[in-house]
Scaffold this motif. Structure first.
Motif, PDB file in Angstrom:
ATOM      1  N   VAL A 574       0.853  -1.188   0.000  1.00 29.56           N
ATOM      2  CA  VAL A 574       0.000   0.000   0.000  1.00 29.56           C
ATOM      3  C   VAL A 574       0.884   1.231   0.000  1.00 29.56           C
ATOM      4  O   VAL A 574       1.887   1.297   0.725  1.00 29.56           O
ATOM      5  N   MET A 575       0.537   2.204  -0.824  1.00 25.26           N
ATOM      6  CA  MET A 575       1.266   3.467  -0.885  1.00 25.26           C
ATOM      7  C   MET A 575       0.410   4.553  -0.234  1.00 25.26           C
ATOM      8  O   MET A 575      -0.725   4.805  -0.660  1.00 25.26           O
ATOM      9  N   SER A 603       4.170  -6.184  13.723  1.00 22.09           N
ATOM     10  CA  SER A 603       5.124  -7.041  12.999  1.00 22.09           C
ATOM     11  C   SER A 603       4.625  -7.458  11.632  1.00 22.09           C
ATOM     12  O   SER A 603       5.406  -7.917  10.800  1.00 22.09           O
ATOM     13  N   THR A 604       3.318  -7.301  11.365  1.00 21.95           N
ATOM     14  CA  THR A 604       2.791  -7.672  10.041  1.00 21.95           C
ATOM     15  C   THR A 604       2.910  -6.533   9.039  1.00 21.95           C
ATOM     16  O   THR A 604       2.513  -6.687   7.891  1.00 21.95           O
ATOM     17  N   LEU A 605       3.433  -5.377   9.489  1.00 23.78           N
ATOM     18  CA  LEU A 605       3.593  -4.225   8.607  1.00 23.78           C
ATOM     19  C   LEU A 605       5.074  -3.931   8.440  1.00 23.78           C
ATOM     20  O   LEU A 605       5.793  -3.748   9.414  1.00 23.78           O
ATOM     21  N   ASN A 606       5.537  -3.907   7.199  1.00 19.76           N
ATOM     22  CA  ASN A 606       6.925  -3.573   6.896  1.00 19.76           C
ATOM     23  C   ASN A 606       6.932  -2.217   6.200  1.00 19.76           C
ATOM     24  O   ASN A 606       6.355  -2.054   5.127  1.00 19.76           O
ATOM     25  N   ILE A 607       7.578  -1.216   6.849  1.00 18.57           N
ATOM     26  CA  ILE A 607       7.533   0.158   6.359  1.00 18.57           C
ATOM     27  C   ILE A 607       8.786   0.463   5.558  1.00 18.57           C
ATOM     28  O   ILE A 607       9.910   0.237   6.006  1.00 18.57           O
ATOM     29  N   ILE A 628       4.613   6.673   1.286  1.00 24.52           N
ATOM     30  CA  ILE A 628       5.138   5.774   2.306  1.00 24.52           C
ATOM     31  C   ILE A 628       4.686   4.369   1.932  1.00 24.52           C
ATOM     32  O   ILE A 628       3.491   4.098   1.800  1.00 24.52           O
ATOM     33  N   GLU A 629       5.640   3.513   1.762  1.00 22.99           N
ATOM     34  CA  GLU A 629       5.354   2.150   1.308  1.00 22.99           C
ATOM     35  C   GLU A 629       5.087   1.255   2.509  1.00 22.99           C
ATOM     36  O   GLU A 629       5.912   1.145   3.418  1.00 22.99           O
ATOM     37  N   ILE A 630       3.919   0.607   2.515  1.00 24.42           N
ATOM     38  CA  ILE A 630       3.543  -0.301   3.596  1.00 24.42           C
ATOM     39  C   ILE A 630       3.317  -1.680   2.993  1.00 24.42           C
ATOM     40  O   ILE A 630       2.385  -1.883   2.202  1.00 24.42           O
ATOM     41  N   HIS A 639      -7.026  -7.122  11.295  1.00 23.33           N
ATOM     42  CA  HIS A 639      -6.816  -6.343  12.508  1.00 23.33           C
ATOM     43  C   HIS A 639      -6.631  -4.876  12.119  1.00 23.33           C
ATOM     44  O   HIS A 639      -6.606  -4.527  10.932  1.00 23.33           O
ATOM     45  N   TRP A 640      -6.500  -4.044  13.124  1.00 24.72           N
ATOM     46  CA  TRP A 640      -6.257  -2.620  12.874  1.00 24.72           C
ATOM     47  C   TRP A 640      -4.759  -2.363  12.869  1.00 24.72           C
ATOM     48  O   TRP A 640      -4.058  -2.659  13.832  1.00 24.72           O
ATOM     49  N   GLY A 641      -4.279  -1.828  11.767  1.00 23.81           N
ATOM     50  CA  GLY A 641      -2.891  -1.410  11.688  1.00 23.81           C
ATOM     51  C   GLY A 641      -2.764   0.051  12.080  1.00 23.81           C
ATOM     52  O   GLY A 641      -3.666   0.858  11.825  1.00 23.81           O
ATOM     53  N   VAL A 642      -1.652   0.382  12.733  1.00 19.96           N
ATOM     54  CA  VAL A 642      -1.417   1.762  13.145  1.00 19.96           C
ATOM     55  C   VAL A 642      -0.049   2.197  12.654  1.00 19.96           C
ATOM     56  O   VAL A 642       0.965   1.562  12.941  1.00 19.96           O
ATOM     57  N   LEU A 643      -0.059   3.257  11.866  1.00 22.72           N
ATOM     58  CA  LEU A 643       1.179   3.873  11.407  1.00 22.72           C
ATOM     59  C   LEU A 643       1.366   5.149  12.212  1.00 22.72           C
ATOM     60  O   LEU A 643       0.522   6.039  12.170  1.00 22.72           O
ATOM     61  N   ASN A 644       2.452   5.236  12.967  1.00 21.26           N
ATOM     62  CA  ASN A 644       2.687   6.416  13.790  1.00 21.26           C
ATOM     63  C   ASN A 644       3.555   7.397  13.017  1.00 21.26           C
ATOM     64  O   ASN A 644       4.684   7.084  12.630  1.00 21.26           O
TER      65      ASN A 644
END
Length: 972
Positions: A574-575, A603-607, A628-630, A639-644
């Motif tokens: 996802v961009m 841990s399921t999100l690689n930024i 921002i590449e996710i 689940h709910w992902g959170v990008l800080n």
């Protein structure tokens, strides 16, 4: 001792002689809640920034790039030309043209039928290049006039005088005139008189605005600028005479007769006069700039002495046998403060006369005041003698300075203008003596004070509605500027900004900026703009100096490796792109060295591409950020992902933390409301979020269509009507939901009037198999059948939930429906049914009201929703929100309870081996609203905010780590 080395104070005294009404100045009432208005789109002033009052179109302040006008134009012609550019057609009359080192102010009064409109203004600020640099106005040109001048000025004055103590009152003709007064409630201009009445004694002065038709007192205020002390207030004050050694100073400018010939001493107290062989000398305690009086009679003390030749540098020394100590003190300090202002502003001459300074006025009078002509100091009964305190003298004298700057008809002694008047007297008294505390030692107690110019009062949160109590909104920023820039420069800013003749806090703040400006253009900053913006902003005046970062225009693109459905699914990249906006008004300093870093604790999100150097972001400017590449892990569960997003800049000490939430996986639950005016649905969505259950939340307006296209065929719709008076469902909604149920979906309907409007529809009878059976006020639901299990019972009182249930629907199960809940413990009234097809669940109460605090023998809202979702086919557990088990060395914010909350939320945390950590709470704009150090020997923190309803985010942060943001919902 040099009084500038002494600490100072100003006074909060109670003037017992008068009882004044508490009317509100109409302009203060109208000009509140300033916001940025639309800029001009054409003409000479195109693009200028505009500030407007929220509910009053007549106020505006425009600032932008300076505009040239011909120097040959007269002031009147220039003002008329500028006024036309802003659509002002009122008759204007110039009342003042003031020049300061950086500005020339053309102050104009609005007129109607050749009479002044109180508060009506059109002001033009010219820079030193004769360019128009600022325009502000308060106009009532669209308001109609009402009433007539049927009363004479004298008769109108009789309505004002009876509220005062008995005296032989007279109307001061020079300061009384007919006018129009804005009625803020009726939005009309009332025929009125601005009146000053005066009695025979110096303190008997009074102002008021009286309706010229009815005699109604529209506004009134004392005609003397005085300090009022509540006699119960302890006021510590230190002053140089009552408990310090006696010092001697020259009697500057004093009137003396030598053998009957008058002469004055010079600034050093010296004089020279021929006297033959014998000099009969009489000195009076009066001079060029002060005339000291004693007691109510105002008699001036004198000293007689004879000197015989040869004259060898003789000295005439006043003693306390000639005059009281307060009288001698007043002579020295009044001369001193006069000379101090002469150094600050040499052309100022309004007080270049023998200003009366009366000692021991009223005997044991606990008061000191300026009455429009002189200063008066009581002997004190519960307090010390007011004439013995230098800051009292400087304070009262400064009221006279302000009177000399402001023409008659401006700055009434109420609301914001009255608070500004007091603030200037406070500030200049304190800056001369070099101490921000006011009032220490006045009561004989050194450990308390009346006001502190290092106050942290914030407007309008701490507004008290009394001019002395509200003065720190202006005096405290001036003191802060003094601490940063030095007394000399701050004194100049505070004084010369008065020449803009402002009557509102915000306008005075702008005038201070203009006084600091050197090139005539506020839009490119001023030499000390950060200090000024910051000093006033801390107290709620103006935008402040620090940026307010807002994330806008978010684009969530899964087209690169995904199916372009707008959801982040396992295996997709996802961009994320957005704009970062500096949401401030006016022209505070730009944010510099802006950086943004994106991180995820999931841990399921690689930024990728996680850090951005954004450079400078000016006020009202925005900059694109991203992409921002996710990368979503193939094994990721819903689940709910959170990008800080952590945003830093030179102007902020701690980065803004902006948590960006998004669903991982396609939501299989859709929470829907239609035309719901309250926000009680947030209790349901926040519980789902705490369970980490992915969902979509749609609040549909009356004309918006229901869209189930992205919801899987086996998904579930939660339709909430809250405390609405109907279900809110349209015919189109019912048709779509019927098709959805036919295709394998599930429907849950909840609300205290959930079937209102559906009683006669086939949707209720044939699809829901439910009808209205009556109304219940029992606030408990207990189990009858699955999906709820034996022992389940739920409180509907709103404890930890929405307290919106009063008369809920009793359901009637028809056409094979199964009752699953009932009201009460053993009653027969049904509160929940499952339809015959087993795909629709209807509740006669709002899920949002289910208690969320798990009281003894009652289940929580989380468990209630768990039962529903399990019925719908989802594998969930009410304990899903507990999160993973934390290791002992982990830094964690583990729980927030209750959430949503309406007063206090308990935050559970774990510091592990991170001994030094702090709790930070941010609003949705990323602004820090709370900070607290966390005790390493505790695991719980209680937050009880005095903030508005809304979403907030909490994190625990150490020097090396920060937790995932915890979303908090505050509902008032």
């Amino acid at each position: 001792m040099d009084p500038r080395k002494l600490f100072t104070s100003t006074l909060l005294l109670l003037l017992a002689n008068f009882a004044f009404a508490s009317q509100e100045y109409s302009i203060s009432k109208l000009v509140t809640g300033l916001h940025e208005g639309p800029a001009l789109k054409s003409g000479d002033f195109s693009g200028w920034t505009c500030m407007r009052a929220r509910d009053f179109d007549g106020y505006a302040l425009y600032i932008g790039s300076p505009v040239d006008f011909s120097a040959a134009l007269s002031d009147e012609s220039l003002v008329q030309s500028v006024a036309a550019s802003f659509g002002i057609s009122s008759q204007l009359e110039q009342i003042k043209s003031n020049t300061t080192p950086t500005r020339r102010y053309l102050i104009n009064r609005e007129m109607r039928d050749h009479l002044p409109v109180i508060g009506g203004r059109f002001d033009v600020a010219l820079n030193t290049k004769h360019q128009v640099a600022r325009v502000s106005y308060t106009t009532f040109q669209d308001w109609q006039t009402t009433g007539s001048f049927s009363l004479t000025q004298y008769v109108a004055a009789t309505y004002l005088a009876p509220v005062l103590e008995p005296a032989n009152w007279q109307v001061d003709d020079e300061e009384t005139f007919a006018c129009w007064y804005p009625d803020a409630d009726a939005r009309v201009l009332r025929a009125a008189y601005w009146i000053r009445v005066a009695g025979p004694r110096p303190h008997q002065r009074h102002f008021g605005i009286v309706d010229a038709s009815t005699g109604e007192i529209l506004l009134e205020w004392p005609g003397i600028a005085h300090d009022v002390i509540d006699l119960n207030v302890k006021a510590p004050f230190w002053q140089p005479y009552d408990h310090s050694e006696t010092e001697y100073a020259p009697c500057s400018y004093q009137r003396v007769t030598v053998n009957g010939s008058a002469i004055s001493t010079d600034v050093n107290g010296n004089l020279s006069r021929e006297a033959a062989t014998l000099a009969n000398v009489t000195a009076r305690l009066e001079g060029q700039y002060v005339e000291v009086g004693e007691r109510d009679e105002g008699n001036t003390p004198d000293h007689l002495e004879q000197f015989a030749a040869p004259f060898n540098g003789d000295t005439l020394a006043w003693t306390t046998e000639d005059a009281t100590r307060p009288a001698l003190n007043l002579y020295y300090h009044t001369n001193f403060v006069h000379d101090w202002y002469k150094v600050l502003d040499p052309p100022y001459n309004s007080l270049d006369y023998p200003v009366p300074a009366v000692a021991n006025y009223g005997g044991n009078y606990d008061n000191a005041f300026w009455n429009g002509f002189g200063t008066y100091y009581g002997g004190g009964m519960n307090y010390g003698n007011f004439g013995m305190y230098s800051d009292v003298i400087y304070h009262e004298y400064t009221h006279g300075v302000t009177d000399g700057i402001y023409p008659v008809g401006l700055l009434p002694y109420v609301d914001q203008p009255g608070a500004m008047n007091e603030a200037w007297s406070d500030y200049f008294a304190c800056t001369i003596n070099g101490d921000p505390l006011m009032g220490e030692w006045l009561t004989g107690n050194a450990r308390s004070n009346f006001r502190d110019l290092e106050s942290m009062m914030v407007y309008p949160l701490n507004w008290v509605g009394e001019v002395h109590g509200d003065s720190p909104f202006i005096s405290a920023p001036l003191w802060t500027i003094r601490e940063e820039l030095g007394a000399g420069y701050s004194d100049s800013l505070g004084h010369f900004a008065r020449y803009a003749l402002t009557e509102l806090f915000y306008d005075y703040f702008v005038a201070v900026l203009e006084t600091d400006d050197i090139d005539g253009d506020l839009s490119n900053g001023t030499p000390n703009d950060f200090v000024i913006y910051d000093a006033f902003g801390v107290h709620g005046i103006g935008p402040g100096a620090r940026p307010h970062f807002v994330v806008q225009n978010v684009v969530f693109d899964d087209n690169l490796t995904g199916n372009n459905n707008g959801f982040a699914e396992p295996g997709e990249t996802v961009m994320l792109t957005f704009t970062l906006f500096n949401d401030v008004t006016l022209y505070p300093p730009a944010a510099t060295n802006v950086t943004l870093t994106a991180t995820a604790a999931d841990s399921t999100l690689n930024i990728g591409s996680a850090s951005f150097s954004l450079g400078t972001l000016a006020p009202r400017d925005s900059i694109s950020v991203g992409p921002i590449e996710i990368n979503i892990d193939w094994e990721a569960q819903d689940h709910w992902g959170v990008l800080n997003l952590s945003i830093a800049a030179d102007q902020i000490e701690e980065p803004y933390e902006y948590p960006f939430e998004f669903s991982v996986g396609i939501p299989k639950v859709q929470v829907v409301t239609r035309s719901l005016t309250s926000n009680v649905d947030a209790f349901v969505t926040s519980t789902l979020r705490s369970m980490d259950k992915v969902f979509e939340h749609k609040r549909l307006s009356s004309g918006q269509q229901l869209d189930l296209s992205m919801l899987p065929d086996t998904g579930t719709v939660l339709w909430l009507s809250g405390n609405g008076t109907t279900s809110g469902m349209t015919a189109n909604d019912r048709a779509q939901l019927t098709d959805f149920l036919s295709g394998g979906g599930k429907l849950v309907m909840s609300g205290k009037h959930i079937l209102r409007g559906l009683e006669s529809t086939t949707f209720a009878s044939d699809v829901l198999n439910a009808n209205v059976g009556g109304v219940s006020q029992l606030r408990m639901a207990t189990t009858l059948a699955l999906p709820f299990v034996a022992g389940d019972r739920y409180l509907l009182t709103g404890a930890g939930g929405a307290a919106n249930q009063d008369s809920m629907t009793i359901l009637s199960a028809v056409n094979g429906a199964l009752p699953v809940l009932r009201y009460g413990l053993a009653g027969e009234n049904v509160s929940g049914v499952v339809n015959a097809a087993g795909n629709a669940l209807v509740f006669g109460f709002g899920i949002e009201a289910v208690s969320d605090n798990s009281p003894v023998q009652n289940q929580s809202r989380a468990l209630f929703l768990t039962r529903i979702l399990e019925w719908a086919g989802f594998a969930v557990s009410a304990v899903d929100n507990e999160g993973p088990a934390w290791k002992p060395d982990d830094l964690a914010l583990t729980a927030a309870y209750p959430n949503p909350f309406n007063s206090t939320v308990r935050l559970d945390y774990q510091l592990g081996n991170q001994g030094d950590a702090r709790l930070l709470i941010y609003d949705v704009l990323g602004r820090e609203v709370h900070r607290a150090a966390l005790a390493p020997n505790s695991n719980t923190y209680f937050w009880n905010p005095s903030l508005a309803s809304g979403v907030y985010f909490a994190v625990v942060k150490s020097d090396s780590r920060v937790t995932r943001p915890q979303k908090l919902m505050l509902l008032r």
